[in-house]
Design a protein around this motif. Structure first.
Motif, PDB file in Angstrom:
ATOM      1  N   ALA A  10       5.719  13.164 -24.441  1.00 57.72           N
ATOM      2  CA  ALA A  10       5.952  11.711 -24.434  1.00 57.72           C
ATOM      3  C   ALA A  10       4.690  10.990 -24.913  1.00 57.72           C
ATOM      4  N   ASP A  12       3.324   8.152 -24.619  1.00 58.42           N
ATOM      5  CA  ASP A  12       3.278   6.890 -23.890  1.00 58.42           C
ATOM      6  C   ASP A  12       1.913   6.241 -24.067  1.00 58.42           C
ATOM      7  N   LYS A  33       8.231  12.259 -28.073  1.00 56.69           N
ATOM      8  CA  LYS A  33       9.066  11.112 -27.685  1.00 56.69           C
ATOM      9  C   LYS A  33       8.308   9.835 -28.025  1.00 56.69           C
ATOM     10  N   THR A 128      16.754   5.786 -13.375  1.00 58.65           N
ATOM     11  CA  THR A 128      16.321   6.362 -12.096  1.00 58.65           C
ATOM     12  C   THR A 128      15.537   5.352 -11.253  1.00 58.65           C
ATOM     13  N   PRO A 187      13.315  14.570 -17.896  1.00 61.17           N
ATOM     14  CA  PRO A 187      11.921  14.213 -17.593  1.00 61.17           C
ATOM     15  C   PRO A 187      11.588  14.591 -16.151  1.00 61.17           C
ATOM     16  N   GLY A 188      10.428  14.168 -15.669  1.00 62.27           N
ATOM     17  CA  GLY A 188      10.049  14.456 -14.279  1.00 62.27           C
ATOM     18  C   GLY A 188       9.626  15.902 -14.102  1.00 62.27           C
ATOM     19  N   ILE A 189       8.934  16.441 -15.088  1.00 61.02           N
ATOM     20  CA  ILE A 189       8.522  17.858 -15.054  1.00 61.02           C
ATOM     21  C   ILE A 189       7.055  17.963 -14.621  1.00 61.02           C
ATOM     22  N   ARG A 190       6.797  18.854 -13.698  1.00 64.25           N
ATOM     23  CA  ARG A 190       5.424  19.119 -13.258  1.00 64.25           C
ATOM     24  C   ARG A 190       5.225  20.615 -13.126  1.00 64.25           C
ATOM     25  N   GLN A 199       6.320   9.842  -9.998  1.00 63.37           N
ATOM     26  CA  GLN A 199       7.686  10.380 -10.057  1.00 63.37           C
ATOM     27  C   GLN A 199       8.158  10.709  -8.639  1.00 63.37           C
ATOM     28  N   VAL A 217      11.095  16.602 -21.184  1.00 61.64           N
ATOM     29  CA  VAL A 217      10.142  15.566 -21.597  1.00 61.64           C
ATOM     30  C   VAL A 217       8.935  15.642 -20.665  1.00 61.64           C
ATOM     31  N   VAL A 218       7.761  15.853 -21.249  1.00 60.27           N
ATOM     32  CA  VAL A 218       6.545  15.973 -20.453  1.00 60.27           C
ATOM     33  C   VAL A 218       5.518  14.966 -20.974  1.00 60.27           C
ATOM     34  N   GLY A 219       5.028  14.147 -20.051  1.00 66.43           N
ATOM     35  CA  GLY A 219       4.036  13.149 -20.437  1.00 66.43           C
ATOM     36  C   GLY A 219       2.650  13.530 -20.004  1.00 66.43           C
ATOM     37  N   ARG A 220       2.209  12.933 -18.873  1.00 63.23           N
ATOM     38  CA  ARG A 220       0.808  13.009 -18.457  1.00 63.23           C
ATOM     39  C   ARG A 220       0.257  14.418 -18.276  1.00 63.23           C
TER      40      ARG A 220
HETATM   41  O1  C5P Z   1       4.008  11.468 -17.407  1.00 58.61           O
HETATM   42  P1  C5P Z   1       5.384  11.976 -17.085  1.00 58.61           P
HETATM   43  O2  C5P Z   1       5.582  13.435 -17.391  1.00 58.61           O
HETATM   44  O3  C5P Z   1       5.858  11.569 -15.714  1.00 58.61           O
HETATM   45  O4  C5P Z   1       6.277  11.188 -18.142  1.00 58.61           O
HETATM   46  C1  C5P Z   1       7.628  11.345 -18.204  1.00 58.61           C
HETATM   47  C2  C5P Z   1       8.234  10.628 -19.380  1.00 58.61           C
HETATM   48  O5  C5P Z   1       9.645  10.636 -19.170  1.00 58.61           O
HETATM   49  C3  C5P Z   1       7.825   9.171 -19.537  1.00 58.61           C
HETATM   50  O6  C5P Z   1       7.860   8.859 -20.933  1.00 58.61           O
HETATM   51  C4  C5P Z   1       8.914   8.428 -18.807  1.00 58.61           C
HETATM   52  O7  C5P Z   1       9.154   7.149 -19.330  1.00 58.61           O
HETATM   53  C5  C5P Z   1      10.125   9.312 -19.082  1.00 58.61           C
HETATM   54  N1  C5P Z   1      11.196   9.176 -18.088  1.00 58.61           N
HETATM   55  C6  C5P Z   1      11.001   9.444 -16.738  1.00 58.61           C
HETATM   56  N2  C5P Z   1      12.028   9.306 -15.851  1.00 58.61           N
HETATM   57  C7  C5P Z   1      13.223   8.915 -16.292  1.00 58.61           C
HETATM   58  C8  C5P Z   1      13.442   8.652 -17.630  1.00 58.61           C
HETATM   59  C9  C5P Z   1      12.390   8.795 -18.504  1.00 58.61           C
HETATM   60  O8  C5P Z   1       9.911   9.805 -16.322  1.00 58.61           O
HETATM   61  N3  C5P Z   1      14.203   8.818 -15.437  1.00 58.61           N
END
Ligand code: C5P
Length: 241
Positions: A10, A12, A33, A128, A187-190, A199, A217-220
Motif C-alpha cells: 500500500a 499510503d 495499491k 470496516t 488488508p489487516g495483515i501482520r 487495526q 494488502v500490506v502497508g506499514r
Molecule cells: O499499514 P497497514 O498494513 O495497516 O495498511 C493496510 C492498508 O489496507 C491501508 O492502505 C488501508 O487503507 C487498507 N485497508 C485497511 N482496512 C480495510 C480496508 C483497507 O487497512 N478495511
C-alpha cells in the motif's frame, strides 16, 4: 499446490517522491495499491509510471456514483493500465453491471488479448470503520454489518464484479457464498508477534492464505521497515508458515 496470494504494497504516502523512493527499493514484480491520498495528490501520472515500469497497480478509488459516470471512470482506469479497481457495492445493481461491462469491454492496458490482464473490479461492501450502530444510522435501524456485507458481496457477484475487499475473518465465508473464482483481497495483515497499530483485527499471511485470500494488502509492515525489500520477503516467506 494452489497459487500463493500476491502481496500488494500500500503506497499510503502524501507525495509521489516518497512513494517512488520505496518502489525503487522493491522488486519489479511487486504489486502496489494506489489509494485516494496519493491519487488525489499525484493523479494518473503515478499509475502510468508504475505501469510503464512493469509494476501491477491496484487502484483503490472506491467508486460510487451513477452508472454512466462509474462506467466512464472504469474505462479511464483501464486505459491507465490498472489491474484492480474498487467500486462500492452500495452503488447498486445497475452501477455494478455498468462497471463490470466497462471493465470487460476495455480489455486491459494496451488492449491485451489475455483475459487475465484485463482490469478486474473489487467490491467494497461495508467499510470496516462502521459498526452496527454506525451502519444503522446510515441505512436504518437494526442494520447488521455481517448481514449487509454478505448481501452486498452476493449482489456484486451477481452483477459481474470480479471480487471483494474483506478482512481475513470474512474471507472463507465470501469464497463459500460467491465461489472460489471470486477474488478476495485482504488488508489487516501482520507478521506473527508484530503490533497491530490501529487495526482492530489482524491476521498473519499464512492465515490469510489458508482462508483463501488471493491478494494481501500490506502497508506499514513494509513501508515503514528499515529494509522494505527484506520486509516484503519476510511477508512472502510467512505465507508458507
Ligand atoms: O499499514 P497497514 O498494513 O495497516 O495498511 C493496510 C492498508 O489496507 C491501508 O492502505 C488501508 O487503507 C487498507 N485497508 C485497511 N482496512 C480495510 C480496508 C483497507 O487497512 N478495511
Amino acid at each position: 499446490m494452489t497459487r500463493l496470494p500476491d502481496v500488494i504494497v500500500a503506497l499510503d504516502f502524501p507525495d509521489p517522491e516518497t512513494a517512488w523512493e520505496l518502489v525503487e527499493r522493491l522488486p519489479v514484480d511487486t504489486w502496489y495499491k494506489v489509494g485516494l491520498e496519493l491519487f488525489t495528490r499525484a493523479g494518473p501520472p503515478v499509475v502510468e509510471r508504475l505501469v510503464g515500469e512493469g509494476r501491477n497497480v491496484f487502484l483503490d478509488l472506491k467508486l460510487h456514483d451513477i452508472p454512466n459516470t462509474v462506467a466512464g471512470a472504469v474505462r479511464s482506469a483501464s486505459r491507465l493500465g490498472a489491474r484492480l479497481l474498487t467500486v462500492h457495492a452500495a452503488g447498486g445493481e445497475a452501477m455494478l453491471r455498468a462497471a463490470a461491462q466497462a471493465a470487460a469491454e476495455s480489455g486491459g492496458d494496451g488492449g491485451s488479448e489475455e483475459p487475465s490482464d484485463r482490469l478486474r473490479l473489487l467490491a467494497i461492501t461495508v467499510l470496516t470503520s462502521l459498526d452496527d450502530a454506525a451502519l444503522s444510522a446510515v441505512i436504518g435501524p437494526g442494520a447488521s454489518v455481517e448481514e449487509t456485507a454478505g448481501r452486498l458481496a452476493g449482489l456484486a457477484r451477481e452483477s459481474g464484479i470480479d471480487g471483494a475487499v474483506s478482512s481475513v475473518n470474512e474471507c472463507r465465508a465470501i469464497k463459500l457464498a460467491c465461489g472460489a473464482e471470486f477474488l478476495v483481497v485482504t488488508p489487516g495483515i501482520r507478521l506473527a508477534g508484530q503490533g497491530t497499530q490501529d487495526q482492530l483485527r489482524v491476521a498473519t499471511p499464512a492465515t490469510a492464505r489458508a482462508a483463501g485470500a488471493d491478494y494481501l494488502v500490506v502497508g506499514r509492515t513494509i513501508t515503514q521497515a528499515t529494509d522494505p525489500a527484506e520486509a516484503l520477503e519476510r511477508v512472502r516467506a510467512a505465507l508458507l508458515d
